[in-house]
Design an enzyme around this catalytic site. Structure first.
Site, PDB file in Angstrom:
ATOM      1  CB  THR A 109       0.434   5.997  -0.949  1.00 22.30           C
ATOM      2  OG1 THR A 109       1.689   5.350  -1.107  1.00 22.30           O
ATOM      3  CG2 THR A 109       0.251   7.023  -2.051  1.00 22.30           C
ATOM      4  CE  LYS A 184       3.705   5.992  -3.881  1.00 23.09           C
ATOM      5  NZ  LYS A 184       4.513   4.866  -4.266  1.00 23.09           N
ATOM      6  CE  LYS A 259      -3.840   4.795  -1.395  1.00 25.09           C
ATOM      7  NZ  LYS A 259      -3.065   4.181  -0.327  1.00 25.09           N
TER       8      LYS A 259
END
Ligand code: NAD
Length: 316
Positions: A109, A184, A259
């Protein structure tokens, strides 16, 4: 031909030489599932224990990333950050070691801009890039039930799909370079905001004398229904399998949510988007993950909200 023979024949026909760099919590089990599906996997990780654990699952340990990708049809990377991915690709030995036209699938990611930069570097080196971050966590990585969201050319996605099938249940082609990362980041922004919303509602309900069971029964069958409520419910009781019943052990760790929201906040600012809740959620999760949330599931943020509200979190 028995079913077993038919299966192994199919596996042999589709068996790919796979290089896998980054054999941590996610990459380790993903590489193991590739082995189980009959692929020949050569792996590398900077941490010797991670490499040894993967070797125990049938991954051939390589002495370097360049060695892992040499001779590969497909290379997967599952690394912490965009800097790690770009750093790996900048190491000329790595891209040069792969046969021309190798499919480079990055499942980490990372920032959308970093993902696009990674596409360019891979393409310039004569290879084929795809960004394919995942949803489903460590459990999904182990159970081969991940969802992949991919960005890149349709041909690259089509080439990756049969290999992704060994590690996940679903793969969605979201668009061109970086589109997988964009999906995402947007999805996890929804999740982060909705977990805060659900948590605030439980704390507000408590202050109004409403039992958590009553609020759950109403909201879970009303317009407040969402995954943060019905699957990962932040209060113990209504959803027995949620981390709240296990002292908020992850699950999906708060630092990972912090994050992902940090990546969303960067994209919000870069795009000049008026996403006030996304930015606020990023701040709240950053503070939570630096403090008591460092080891907790992201639903543990309700305890921070309870503390700031002077509420004990007991059932009323
Ligand atoms: P992790 O820290 O467990 O694993 C990363 C691995 O990469 C480590 O073992 C590290 O040693 C290795 N590494 C770093 N740089 C390297 C290099 N240059 N060469 C070789 N190995 C290198 O992290 P993770 O939980 O497996 O997450 C990986 C990625 O997946 C992250 O981007 C994360 O955001 C994403 N992700 C994680 C989850 C989750 O639940 N853990 C869920 C979805 C997505």
């Amino acid at each position: 031909m028995t079913e077993t023979n038919a299966t192994s024949a199919t596996n042999a026909r589709e068996s790919k030489a796979v290089g896998f760099v980054g054999l941590g919590n996610m990459g380790g089990p993903m590489a193991a599932n590739l082995v189980k599906a009959g692929h020949r996997v050569s792996g590398f990780d900077l941490v010797p224990e991670a490499l040894r654990a993967a070797e125990g699952k049938g991954v051939r340990p390589a002495a370097s990333a360049a060695e892992a990708v040499a001779g590969a049809d497909v290379v997967f990377t599952m690394l912490p950050t965009g800097r790690d991915v770009l750093g790996l690709y900048a190491d000329e030995g790595v891209l040069a070691a792969a046969p021309p036209g190798t499919l480079f699938v990055d499942c980490s990611t990372i920032d959308v801009a970093d993902a696009r930069a990674a596409h360019e570097v891979v393409r310039e080196a004569g290879h084929r890039p795809l960004d394919a971050p995942v949803s489903g966590g460590v459990f999904g990585a182990e159970a081969a039930t991940l969802t992949f969201m991919a960005g890149g050319e349709a041909a690259e996605f089509a080439a990756a799909e049969p290999v992704l099938a060994a590690m996940g249940r679903r793969a969605v082609h979201c668009g061109p370079a970086g589109a997988g990362q964009a999906a995402k980041i947007c999805n996890n922004m929804i999740l982060g905001i909705s977990m805060i919303a659900v948590s605030e509602a439980f704390v507000l309900g408590e202050s109004l004398g409403l039992s958590r069971e009553a609020l759950f029964d109403v909201a879970s069958t009303s317009s407040g229904q969402c995954w943060a409520l019905t699957v990962n419910c932040p209060v113990p009781g209504p959803v027995p399998a949620s981390p709240a019943n296990n002292d908020y052990r992850p699950g999906f760790a708060a630092p990972l949510m912090a994050k992902d929201l940090g990546l969303a906040a960067g994209a919000i600012r870069a795009g000049g988007v008026d996403a006030a809740l996304g930015l606020r959620a990023a701040e709240l999760y950053a503070a939570f993950a630096e403090g008591r949330g460092a080891e907790e599931d992201f639903s543990g943020i309700i305890r921070a909200i309870q503390e700031r509200s002077g509420k004990g979190g007991g059932s009323v």
